[in-house]
Design a protein around this motif. Structure first.
Motif, PDB file in Angstrom:
ATOM      1  N   ARG A 187      59.793  32.951  34.910  1.00 39.11           N
ATOM      2  CA  ARG A 187      59.638  33.600  35.868  1.00 39.11           C
ATOM      3  C   ARG A 187      59.111  34.960  35.591  1.00 39.11           C
ATOM      4  O   ARG A 187      58.172  34.965  36.210  1.00 39.11           O
ATOM      5  CB  ARG A 187      60.773  33.742  36.864  1.00 39.11           C
ATOM      6  N   SER A 188      59.836  35.908  34.821  1.00 35.82           N
ATOM      7  CA  SER A 188      60.116  37.490  35.000  1.00 35.82           C
ATOM      8  C   SER A 188      58.375  37.358  34.473  1.00 35.82           C
ATOM      9  O   SER A 188      57.211  37.951  34.525  1.00 35.82           O
ATOM     10  CB  SER A 188      60.514  38.306  34.110  1.00 35.82           C
ATOM     11  N   ARG A 189      58.038  36.476  33.263  1.00 35.51           N
ATOM     12  CA  ARG A 189      56.881  36.700  32.648  1.00 35.51           C
ATOM     13  C   ARG A 189      56.220  36.019  32.726  1.00 35.51           C
ATOM     14  O   ARG A 189      54.665  36.458  32.490  1.00 35.51           O
ATOM     15  CB  ARG A 189      56.952  35.700  31.171  1.00 35.51           C
ATOM     16  N   ARG A 190      55.888  35.082  33.865  1.00 39.73           N
ATOM     17  CA  ARG A 190      54.312  34.041  34.229  1.00 39.73           C
ATOM     18  C   ARG A 190      54.181  35.848  35.451  1.00 39.73           C
ATOM     19  O   ARG A 190      52.935  35.928  35.251  1.00 39.73           O
ATOM     20  CB  ARG A 190      55.080  33.010  34.987  1.00 39.73           C
ATOM     21  N   TRP A 191      55.109  35.869  35.985  1.00 37.78           N
ATOM     22  CA  TRP A 191      55.154  36.518  36.874  1.00 37.78           C
ATOM     23  C   TRP A 191      54.232  38.650  36.499  1.00 37.78           C
ATOM     24  O   TRP A 191      53.398  39.057  37.326  1.00 37.78           O
ATOM     25  CB  TRP A 191      55.595  37.479  37.844  1.00 37.78           C
ATOM     26  N   ALA A 192      54.859  39.210  35.261  1.00 42.68           N
ATOM     27  CA  ALA A 192      53.510  40.107  34.259  1.00 42.68           C
ATOM     28  C   ALA A 192      53.176  39.387  34.271  1.00 42.68           C
ATOM     29  O   ALA A 192      51.936  40.764  34.596  1.00 42.68           O
ATOM     30  CB  ALA A 192      55.800  40.387  33.383  1.00 42.68           C
ATOM     31  N   ALA A 193      52.670  38.536  33.629  1.00 42.43           N
ATOM     32  CA  ALA A 193      51.704  38.074  33.099  1.00 42.43           C
ATOM     33  C   ALA A 193      50.364  38.280  34.531  1.00 42.43           C
ATOM     34  O   ALA A 193      49.500  38.490  34.138  1.00 42.43           O
ATOM     35  CB  ALA A 193      51.853  36.941  32.383  1.00 42.43           C
ATOM     36  N   PHE A 207      50.184  40.068  37.148  1.00 43.30           N
ATOM     37  CA  PHE A 207      50.558  41.377  37.719  1.00 43.30           C
ATOM     38  C   PHE A 207      49.558  41.658  36.889  1.00 43.30           C
ATOM     39  O   PHE A 207      48.150  42.626  37.099  1.00 43.30           O
ATOM     40  CB  PHE A 207      51.728  41.776  37.803  1.00 43.30           C
ATOM     41  N   VAL A 208      49.736  42.313  35.432  1.00 44.68           N
ATOM     42  CA  VAL A 208      48.685  42.712  34.185  1.00 44.68           C
ATOM     43  C   VAL A 208      47.118  41.457  34.765  1.00 44.68           C
ATOM     44  O   VAL A 208      46.165  42.328  34.412  1.00 44.68           O
ATOM     45  CB  VAL A 208      49.821  42.560  32.788  1.00 44.68           C
ATOM     46  N   GLY A 209      47.308  40.819  34.641  1.00 43.13           N
ATOM     47  CA  GLY A 209      46.464  40.062  34.411  1.00 43.13           C
ATOM     48  C   GLY A 209      45.620  39.808  36.333  1.00 43.13           C
ATOM     49  O   GLY A 209      44.353  40.878  35.976  1.00 43.13           O
ATOM     50  N   GLY A 210      46.120  40.429  36.559  1.00 41.01           N
ATOM     51  CA  GLY A 210      45.594  41.050  38.219  1.00 41.01           C
ATOM     52  C   GLY A 210      45.062  42.369  38.348  1.00 41.01           C
ATOM     53  O   GLY A 210      43.628  42.269  38.603  1.00 41.01           O
ATOM     54  N   ILE A 211      45.626  43.027  38.051  1.00 39.92           N
ATOM     55  CA  ILE A 211      44.957  44.740  37.238  1.00 39.92           C
ATOM     56  C   ILE A 211      44.303  44.826  36.479  1.00 39.92           C
ATOM     57  O   ILE A 211      42.848  45.535  36.984  1.00 39.92           O
ATOM     58  CB  ILE A 211      46.504  45.238  36.705  1.00 39.92           C
ATOM     59  N   VAL A 212      43.988  43.988  35.331  1.00 38.75           N
ATOM     60  CA  VAL A 212      42.341  43.767  34.671  1.00 38.75           C
ATOM     61  C   VAL A 212      41.251  43.476  35.727  1.00 38.75           C
ATOM     62  O   VAL A 212      40.618  44.265  35.209  1.00 38.75           O
ATOM     63  CB  VAL A 212      43.086  43.112  33.743  1.00 38.75           C
TER      64      VAL A 212
END
Length: 99
Positions: A21-27, A29-34
């Motif tokens: 879950r944390s990996r998916r959430w981090a990915a 989050f980073v994709g959204g920022i990009v």
């Protein structure tokens, strides 16, 4: 007899699910920022292009007018130089004929 049995001895590993879950959430989050960064740059570039469009057009018109004036002045100078050269030749001929 019941169809399902409850097994209280085998428990799933809770850390494995948290990591996924944390990996998916981090990915995400980073994709959204990009994505937001690229969207801001894109729309900022469009805004700048539309904002300076009128200024660019007026500068282009001024440049065209100045180029036309320069070309016409240069053509007038060339014409004057030709006339000056012919008048000099005529003056030399007149001076030679008087001598």
């Amino acid at each position: 007899m019941t169809r399902y049995k409850l097994d209280y001895f085998s428990t799933p590993n809770p850390q494995a699910t948290v990591r996924k879950r944390s990996r998916r959430w981090a990915a995400t989050f980073v994709g959204g920022i990009v994505f937001l960064t690229f969207a801001m740059l894109f729309f900022g570039g469009l805004d700048t292009a539309f904002r300076y469009r009128g200024q660019h057009q007026s500068l282009q018109q001024q440049h065209d007018a100045l180029r036309l004036r320069y070309d016409s002045l240069y053509a007038a100078k060339l014409q004057t130089d030709k006339q000056l050269a012919t008048i000099r030749k005529q003056l030399e001929l007149l001076q030679k004929s008087k001598q």
